[in-house]
Design an enzyme around this catalytic site. Structure first.
Site: not given
Length: 378
Positions: A126-129, A161, A244, A357, A359
């Site tokens: 998964q290429g998000y962050s 990951s 997810e 996160s 937050e």
């Protein structure tokens, strides 16, 4: 016997028969902080599952699944965890990308990508962050432009990951120059085995590497490999995040229960259970786990569920070291050999960060669930 009970009995019997021989040694292997364990053997096991029709059980039958109901999917994940079967290596493809393509992909995309996911022939990440857009996903700066019938991708992803074991990555990239925040993003399917892609594993507190940095420098993918319309990537990405946090978390909770039971047993053996504070915290952990299960069965808001389980698990890691006493602060062996409790303590620190996160989860709950005013932004 109901159909769900029959389904549960079927998977329980199959696992008892097949999780034997060379596969028996895989029991309990893998999982967060331990993805390096017997990866090739776990991949072979998962392909064995696929050959017998036990991958993608919740997918519709027309796409190779079993069309299992929610109750049957719960039964599958719980029985899999109760059998102490090895951690899955194809979770991201099966549980995240597959449902996304089924609901939002073209027929051509479904025909190309779903069969290899079901057969565990292609693994996904998964290429998000990104370094400057981790929890604030809408701030992604990875860019892609359509050139000569191909998307050309440039940028960096982080905390990806199992990228080092994957052949493909679904990437959230900015495809409209000058766009900001949620607008102008696209959801691209990008191969990792082509020029212009560099994967660098990140060494974690546990000494292992299951997260990665992924650099795209002129990496290309076909123009057709965009899910949804160009510029509609935010909506598709949010759909993926919803998948997810689905029924597979009930299997995760079986693993949590196993950890808690083992910790209670340790507290009884080493005398820590004589401490009233330790007894109280173990009892609270047990009660929290019951609340987690009740929430999952009821369909708790995904952000609330993620916030709750991640803090529960982190707190269990902290409690584990207190139960272990002073000896728990010493490595089991040189140079940095960790026991299960030390690994739990260290890796569970990441639970409240990855997949959004705490937050950010609180902001989502406040703004989108409770309808409170949005947090001021510069």
């Amino acid at each position: 016997m109901s159909s769900v009970e029959e389904f549960r009995a079927e998977i329980r019997g199959w696992l008892k028969t097949h999780l034997s021989g060379s596969f028996a040694a895989l029991k309990g292997r893998g999982g967060p902080g331990r993805e390096h364990e017997a990866f090739a053997e776990r991949l072979a096991w998962e392909r064995h599952l696929a050959a017998h029709g036990w991958t993608c059980v919740g997918w519709p039958e027309e796409y190779g699944g079993r069309g299992a109901s929610i109750e049957e999917q719960i039964a599958f994940h719980e029985e899999y965890a109760l059998a102490d079967a090895p951690a899955r290596v194809n979770h991201i493809g099966e549980q995240l990308l597959g449902p996304t393509l089924i609901d939002h992909g073209t027929e051509e995309q479904k025909a190309r990508f779903l069969p290899p996911i079901r057969a565990v022939e292609e693994l996904w990440c998964q290429g998000y962050s990104e370094p400057g857009a981790g929890s604030d996903l809408a701030a992604v700066r990875t860019r892609a432009s359509l050139e000569d019938g191909r998307w050309v991708v440039n940028g960096q992803k982080i905390w990806t990951s199992l990228a080092h074991e994957s052949q493909w990555c679904f990437v959230l990239a900015r495809t409209e120059p000058g766009s900001r925040r949620h607008a102008g993003l696209s959801y691209l399917l990008v191969p990792l085995d082509r020029p212009g892609v560099e994967i660098r594993p990140i060494v974690q507190l546990t000494g292992t590497s299951e997260f990665n940095e992924v650099f795209f420098d002129g990496a290309v993918t076909d123009a057709a490999n965009v899910v949804g319309a160009p510029g509609d990537g935010w909506r598709i990405a949010m759909a993926t995040l919803g998948y997810e946090r689905g029924v597979s978390t009930l299997g995760q909770q079986v693993g949590f229960r196993r950890e808690l039971d083992a910790l209670v047993a340790l507290a009884r053996r080493n005398g820590a259970a004589a401490d009233p504070d330790i007894r109280d915290r173990l009892t609270r952990a047990w009660a929290g786990l019951q609340a987690l299960r009740a929430g999952a069965l009821r369909g708790t808001d995904p952000s609330a569920a993620k916030l709750y389980w991640s803090h529960w698990h982190r707190d269990l890691g902290e409690l584990a070291l207190e139960v272990g006493g002073p000896a728990a602060t010493l490595a089991a062996g040189a140079p940095y050999e960790l026991d299960d409790w030390q690994r739990l303590f260290l890796f569970s620190r990441a639970d409240t960060v990855y997949a959004g996160s705490s937050e950010i989860q609180r902001n989502i709950i406040a703004e989108r669930v409770l309808g409170l005013p949005k947090e001021p932004r510069p």
